[in-house]
Design a protein around this motif. Structure first.
Motif, PDB file in Angstrom:
ATOM      1  N   GLN A  49       0.836  -1.203   0.000  1.00  0.00           N
ATOM      2  CA  GLN A  49       0.000   0.000   0.000  1.00  0.00           C
ATOM      3  C   GLN A  49       0.875   1.260   0.000  1.00  0.00           C
ATOM      4  OE1 GLN A  49      -2.476   0.433   3.462  1.00  0.00           O
ATOM      5  NE2 GLN A  49      -3.579   2.162   2.610  1.00  0.00           N
ATOM      6  N   VAL A  50       1.895   1.282   0.839  1.00  0.00           N
ATOM      7  CA  VAL A  50       2.807   2.427   0.899  1.00  0.00           C
ATOM      8  C   VAL A  50       3.525   2.601  -0.441  1.00  0.00           C
ATOM      9  CG1 VAL A  50       4.935   3.292   1.975  1.00  0.00           C
ATOM     10  CG2 VAL A  50       3.106   2.336   3.392  1.00  0.00           C
ATOM     11  N   GLN A  51       3.946   1.508  -1.035  1.00  0.00           N
ATOM     12  CA  GLN A  51       4.639   1.580  -2.326  1.00  0.00           C
ATOM     13  C   GLN A  51       3.736   2.174  -3.401  1.00  0.00           C
ATOM     14  OE1 GLN A  51       7.912  -1.944  -2.023  1.00  0.00           O
ATOM     15  NE2 GLN A  51       5.885  -2.577  -2.640  1.00  0.00           N
ATOM     16  N   HIS A  56       6.661   3.865  -5.906  1.00  0.00           N
ATOM     17  CA  HIS A  56       8.039   3.367  -5.852  1.00  0.00           C
ATOM     18  C   HIS A  56       7.988   1.982  -5.217  1.00  0.00           C
ATOM     19  CE1 HIS A  56      12.313   3.738  -6.117  1.00  0.00           C
ATOM     20  NE2 HIS A  56      12.488   3.509  -4.825  1.00  0.00           N
ATOM     21  N   HIS A  57       8.434   0.983  -5.943  1.00  0.00           N
ATOM     22  CA  HIS A  57       8.199  -0.404  -5.546  1.00  0.00           C
ATOM     23  C   HIS A  57       9.497  -1.166  -5.321  1.00  0.00           C
ATOM     24  CE1 HIS A  57       4.680   1.074  -7.669  1.00  0.00           C
ATOM     25  NE2 HIS A  57       3.998   0.332  -6.818  1.00  0.00           N
ATOM     26  N   SER A  58       9.476  -1.996  -4.304  1.00  0.00           N
ATOM     27  CA  SER A  58      10.626  -2.833  -3.960  1.00  0.00           C
ATOM     28  C   SER A  58      10.342  -4.273  -4.369  1.00  0.00           C
ATOM     29  CB  SER A  58      10.865  -2.784  -2.448  1.00  0.00           C
ATOM     30  OG  SER A  58       9.789  -3.437  -1.783  1.00  0.00           O
ATOM     31  N   ASP A  59      11.361  -5.093  -4.220  1.00  0.00           N
ATOM     32  CA  ASP A  59      11.162  -6.533  -4.269  1.00  0.00           C
ATOM     33  C   ASP A  59      10.845  -6.966  -2.845  1.00  0.00           C
ATOM     34  OD1 ASP A  59      11.747  -6.686  -6.968  1.00  0.00           O
ATOM     35  OD2 ASP A  59      13.864  -7.120  -6.633  1.00  0.00           O
ATOM     36  N   GLY A  82      17.034   9.110  -3.046  1.00  0.00           N
ATOM     37  CA  GLY A  82      16.217   9.517  -1.914  1.00  0.00           C
ATOM     38  C   GLY A  82      14.896   8.770  -1.855  1.00  0.00           C
ATOM     39  N   LYS A  83      14.368   8.352  -3.006  1.00  0.00           N
ATOM     40  CA  LYS A  83      13.109   7.613  -3.033  1.00  0.00           C
ATOM     41  C   LYS A  83      13.244   6.285  -2.289  1.00  0.00           C
ATOM     42  CE  LYS A  83      10.420   7.724  -6.607  1.00  0.00           C
ATOM     43  NZ  LYS A  83       9.767   7.705  -7.908  1.00  0.00           N
ATOM     44  N   ASP A  84      14.384   5.632  -2.424  1.00  0.00           N
ATOM     45  CA  ASP A  84      14.604   4.357  -1.742  1.00  0.00           C
ATOM     46  C   ASP A  84      14.612   4.554  -0.230  1.00  0.00           C
ATOM     47  OD1 ASP A  84      15.008   2.949  -4.243  1.00  0.00           O
ATOM     48  OD2 ASP A  84      16.927   3.997  -4.329  1.00  0.00           O
ATOM     49  N   PHE A  85      15.274   5.603   0.209  1.00  0.00           N
ATOM     50  CA  PHE A  85      15.352   5.865   1.641  1.00  0.00           C
ATOM     51  C   PHE A  85      14.017   6.362   2.199  1.00  0.00           C
ATOM     52  CE2 PHE A  85      19.780   5.407   0.639  1.00  0.00           C
ATOM     53  CZ  PHE A  85      20.279   4.785   1.779  1.00  0.00           C
ATOM     54  N   GLU A  86      13.253   7.082   1.392  1.00  0.00           N
ATOM     55  CA  GLU A  86      11.915   7.493   1.828  1.00  0.00           C
ATOM     56  C   GLU A  86      11.036   6.266   2.058  1.00  0.00           C
ATOM     57  OE1 GLU A  86       8.124  10.244   0.432  1.00  0.00           O
ATOM     58  OE2 GLU A  86       9.707   9.814  -1.033  1.00  0.00           O
ATOM     59  N   VAL A  91       8.527   2.277   5.837  1.00  0.00           N
ATOM     60  CA  VAL A  91       8.402   0.885   6.259  1.00  0.00           C
ATOM     61  C   VAL A  91       8.840   0.743   7.713  1.00  0.00           C
ATOM     62  CG1 VAL A  91       9.247  -1.465   5.895  1.00  0.00           C
ATOM     63  CG2 VAL A  91       8.584  -0.057   3.930  1.00  0.00           C
ATOM     64  N   GLU A  92       9.935   1.394   8.073  1.00  0.00           N
ATOM     65  CA  GLU A  92      10.401   1.353   9.468  1.00  0.00           C
ATOM     66  C   GLU A  92       9.341   1.892  10.429  1.00  0.00           C
ATOM     67  OE1 GLU A  92      13.390   0.380  11.425  1.00  0.00           O
ATOM     68  OE2 GLU A  92      13.074  -0.907   9.690  1.00  0.00           O
TER      69      GLU A  92
END
Length: 101
Positions: A49-51, A56-59, A82-86, A91-92
């Motif tokens: 949902q956050v992605q 911006h999507h992760s594996d 910065g998108k990855d760290f956001e 998530v944290e």
């Protein structure tokens, strides 16, 4: 709008603010352990949902009681941005509510 890769120094500074996260093969990565498979599945759904909100999507890898997230920015040539760290920060912030550690 183009997303710029972070310098090694910027990556190290941002990693210092995210205990438990690391860079592995050029990807920002974190593993979480939860109390059950259902808990792990709920965390995956919440991350998805956050992605979507961030576009911006992760594996994501779902195990019995584990979730592994791994991300980099394709539009920046597979670099960290910065998108990855956001995404990692968001998530944290949500993981403890699921009992993740």
């Amino acid at each position: 709008m183009a997303v710029e890769p972070l310098s090694q120094k910027e990556i190290e500074e941002r990693l210092a603010e995210l205990p438990g996260w690391s860079v592995d093969d050029g990807r920002l990565t974190r593993s979480y352990r939860l109390g059950s498979h259902f808990g792990a599945t709920a965390l995956v759904v919440h991350i998805a949902q956050v992605q979507e909100e961030l576009n911006h999507h992760s594996d994501l890898t779902l195990g019995y009681d584990t979730v592994v997230l791994s991300v980099h920015t394709h539009s920046a040539g597979g670099s960290l941005t910065g998108k990855d760290f956001e995404l990692a920060q968001k998530v944290e912030a949500l993981a403890p509510a699921h009992g993740a550690h």
